[in-house]
Design an enzyme around this catalytic site. Structure first.
Site, PDB file in Angstrom:
ATOM      1  N   LYS A  44       0.842  -1.204   0.000  1.00  0.00           N
ATOM      2  CA  LYS A  44       0.000   0.000   0.000  1.00  0.00           C
ATOM      3  C   LYS A  44       0.875   1.253   0.000  1.00  0.00           C
ATOM      4  O   LYS A  44       2.063   1.195   0.336  1.00  0.00           O
ATOM      5  CB  LYS A  44      -0.920  -0.019   1.218  1.00  0.00           C
ATOM      6  CG  LYS A  44      -0.193  -0.010   2.561  1.00  0.00           C
ATOM      7  CD  LYS A  44      -1.148  -0.278   3.732  1.00  0.00           C
ATOM      8  CE  LYS A  44      -0.404  -0.248   5.064  1.00  0.00           C
ATOM      9  NZ  LYS A  44      -1.282  -0.644   6.183  1.00  0.00           N
ATOM     10  N   ARG A 137     -11.338   0.065  14.408  1.00  0.00           N
ATOM     11  CA  ARG A 137     -10.977   0.865  13.246  1.00  0.00           C
ATOM     12  C   ARG A 137     -11.743   0.390  12.017  1.00  0.00           C
ATOM     13  O   ARG A 137     -12.486   1.154  11.408  1.00  0.00           O
ATOM     14  CB  ARG A 137      -9.463   0.789  13.003  1.00  0.00           C
ATOM     15  CG  ARG A 137      -8.973   1.710  11.910  1.00  0.00           C
ATOM     16  CD  ARG A 137      -7.468   1.642  11.701  1.00  0.00           C
ATOM     17  NE  ARG A 137      -7.029   0.414  11.052  1.00  0.00           N
ATOM     18  CZ  ARG A 137      -5.822   0.230  10.528  1.00  0.00           C
ATOM     19  NH1 ARG A 137      -4.924   1.216  10.592  1.00  0.00           N
ATOM     20  NH2 ARG A 137      -5.486  -0.906   9.956  1.00  0.00           N
ATOM     21  N   TYR A 258      14.063  30.974   9.399  1.00  0.00           N
ATOM     22  CA  TYR A 258      12.776  31.569   9.765  1.00  0.00           C
ATOM     23  C   TYR A 258      12.626  31.657  11.279  1.00  0.00           C
ATOM     24  O   TYR A 258      12.921  30.690  11.999  1.00  0.00           O
ATOM     25  CB  TYR A 258      11.632  30.712   9.222  1.00  0.00           C
ATOM     26  CG  TYR A 258      11.405  30.858   7.729  1.00  0.00           C
ATOM     27  CD1 TYR A 258      11.075  32.084   7.168  1.00  0.00           C
ATOM     28  CD2 TYR A 258      11.498  29.753   6.899  1.00  0.00           C
ATOM     29  CE1 TYR A 258      10.846  32.206   5.804  1.00  0.00           C
ATOM     30  CE2 TYR A 258      11.280  29.865   5.532  1.00  0.00           C
ATOM     31  CZ  TYR A 258      10.952  31.098   4.991  1.00  0.00           C
ATOM     32  OH  TYR A 258      10.722  31.213   3.643  1.00  0.00           O
ATOM     33  N   MET A 306      10.800  24.949   3.541  1.00  0.00           N
ATOM     34  CA  MET A 306      10.158  24.092   2.535  1.00  0.00           C
ATOM     35  C   MET A 306      11.179  23.369   1.662  1.00  0.00           C
ATOM     36  O   MET A 306      11.025  22.177   1.361  1.00  0.00           O
ATOM     37  CB  MET A 306       9.227  24.922   1.645  1.00  0.00           C
ATOM     38  CG  MET A 306       8.436  24.075   0.659  1.00  0.00           C
ATOM     39  SD  MET A 306       7.465  25.023  -0.510  1.00  0.00           S
ATOM     40  CE  MET A 306       6.232  25.760   0.556  1.00  0.00           C
TER      41      MET A 306
HETATM   42  C1  LIG Z   1      -0.570  -1.612   6.953  1.00  0.00           C
HETATM   43  C2  LIG Z   1      -1.209  -2.885   7.344  1.00  0.00           C
HETATM   44  C3  LIG Z   1      -0.449  -4.062   7.459  1.00  0.00           C
HETATM   45  C4  LIG Z   1       1.063  -4.058   7.399  1.00  0.00           C
HETATM   46  O1  LIG Z   1       1.547  -3.531   8.628  1.00  0.00           O
HETATM   47  P1  LIG Z   1       3.114  -3.490   8.974  1.00  0.00           P
HETATM   48  O2  LIG Z   1       3.171  -3.056  10.395  1.00  0.00           O
HETATM   49  O3  LIG Z   1       3.699  -2.464   8.057  1.00  0.00           O
HETATM   50  O4  LIG Z   1       3.648  -4.827   8.736  1.00  0.00           O
HETATM   51  C5  LIG Z   1      -1.120  -5.251   7.672  1.00  0.00           C
HETATM   52  N1  LIG Z   1      -2.466  -5.285   7.814  1.00  0.00           N
HETATM   53  C6  LIG Z   1      -3.230  -4.168   7.756  1.00  0.00           C
HETATM   54  C7  LIG Z   1      -4.702  -4.269   7.933  1.00  0.00           C
HETATM   55  C8  LIG Z   1      -2.626  -2.926   7.534  1.00  0.00           C
HETATM   56  O5  LIG Z   1      -3.380  -1.813   7.509  1.00  0.00           O
END
Ligand SMILES: *Cc1c(COP(=O)(O)O)cnc(C)c1O
Length: 368
Positions: A44, A137, A258, A306
């Site tokens: 992802k 969640r 800044y 930036m």
């Molecule tokens: C992101 C995610 C993972 C992977 O998690 P890691 O800690 O990066 O191994 C697995 N399952 C779900 C549902 C996730 O959202």
């Protein structure tokens, strides 16, 4: 304009080197760790910012057949990258109206609610059912699970291929939430008795055999970032170097950046680095953290802006304009940067900017 690779490198503000060989080595470590359970690859967010177009095919070549993305759009892109055979699961489920797109690319949505179950049932296509085992969640609550069981027509029209849940405290192996979520997940699995099971992310894959079940879903460990205290044998994947844009000497009493958040109490030699928060170099590193050169730590002075930040270069008189300093590498990991910035390695990787010159290394086994 068509630039050669050396020209691109010369004008880049930084160089991001990604060791795909090390990702593959980390995948093989995980495969051995969780066998005989199957090991998926979580790709992802563009493989945690590192480039799913390069990493997912390398995982496929290493034998990975199960890939998790977060969004339908990511799944569509990954289908084009991996071809028709890969199993591509979509963790964030099925937004209303996304059904046709998901079907067209043969994606396997994770159904997180009864509404999503109803929206998917007429497709006749495979899906994952997620249950909430305590994280609050995503996934069906216990009441939703009972409602699904009571709706025989709905349940029978779904082609469920996996039951999954997600751990909220996998990075703390002794947290009591791990055992209670494991128990809650097994209770759900007794309601849907024929389904293969998936619970563990990276850290959960190191909690012992009872957490492996049928399929593990590691992401972080593939990319070499810290996932939990029991994770061992993982190779670093990312190296980030940044360009010195300018050198200057300032007298005692001069202020930097800044808001004048740093004032020199002695004459100083400064290097202005051509990377800033627009590149994902966190603004919270203002007056914290460092770059490295020739084995010397160059502390950040003043605010990160930036497109640049300033370091105290007094320790390295040989440093010249155009040189590259280390931001992530041998002397400080992405997790070290994260600790200085008050965040986690995951956030550092996924924010890595688009302006760096990227180099992908495919050497087998990765750098040692
Ligand atoms: C992101 C995610 C993972 C992977 O998690 P890691 O800690 O990066 O191994 C697995 N399952 C779900 C549902 C996730 O959202």
């Amino acid at each position: 304009m068509n630039l050669s690779e050396p020209e691109k490198l010369a004008l880049a503000n930084g160089v991001l080197t990604i060791d795909v060989g090390a990702v593959v080595a980390n995948y093989r470590t995980l495969v051995a760790q969780v066998a005989p359970a199957r090991c998926a690859g979580v790709v992802k967010a563009d493989s945690y910012g590192l480039g799913a177009d390069k990493i997912a095919p390398a995982l496929w070549q290493a034998g990975c057949r199960d890939f998790f993305v977060a969004l339908i759009g990511e799944g569509l892109a990954l289908r084009d990258i991996l071809g028709p055979e890969a199993r591509i699961y979509v963790l964030n489920g099925l937004p209303p109206g996304a059904e046709n797109a998901a079907v067209s690319a043969n994606l396997i949505p994770v159904l997180n609610s009864l509404a999503q179950c109803r929206a998917w049932k007429d497709t006749g296509r495979p899906a994952v059912l997620q249950v909430d085992s305590g994280m609050s969640r995503m996934g069906l609550s216990v009441a939703d699970q009972e409602a699904l069981l009571a709706d025989e027509e709905l349940l029978e029209s779904l082609d469920l291929v996996l039951l999954m849940s997600h751990l909220a405290n996998a990075d703390e192996p002794d947290h009591e939430g791990n055992l209670s979520q494991h128990a809650g997940f097994l209770a759900a699995s007794s309601l849907f008795p024929k389904l293969p099971l998936s619970l563990a992310n990276s850290a959960g894959s190191f909690h012992g055999d009872s957490f492996h079940l049928d399929l593990c879903r590691p992401g972080a460990v593939l990319y070499g970032i810290e996932a939990g205290p029991r994770v061992v044998g993982i190779k670093p994947v990312v190296q980030l170097e940044a360009r010195v844009g300018q050198l200057r000497d300032i007298p005692a009493g001069a202020s930097i950046g800044y808001g004048y958040q740093f004032t020199a109490d002695k004459p100083m030699r400064l290097a202005t680095i051509s990377v800033g928060y627009a590149d994902g170099w966190p603004r919270s590193l203002s007056n914290r953290g460092a770059a490295w050169f020739s084995g010397q730590r160059l502390p950040i002075v003043g605010r990160v802006s930036m497109d640049s930040f300033v370091v105290d270069a007094g320790a390295v008189p040989e440093l010249a304009e155009g040189d590259l300093v280390e931001l992530i590498g041998e002397h400080q990991s992405a997790d070290d940067v994260a600790r200085d910035a008050g965040t986690i390695g995951y956030e550092i990787l996924t924010n890595l900017g688009r302006r760096y010159h990227r180099i992908y290394n495919f050497s087998a086994g990765g750098a040692s």
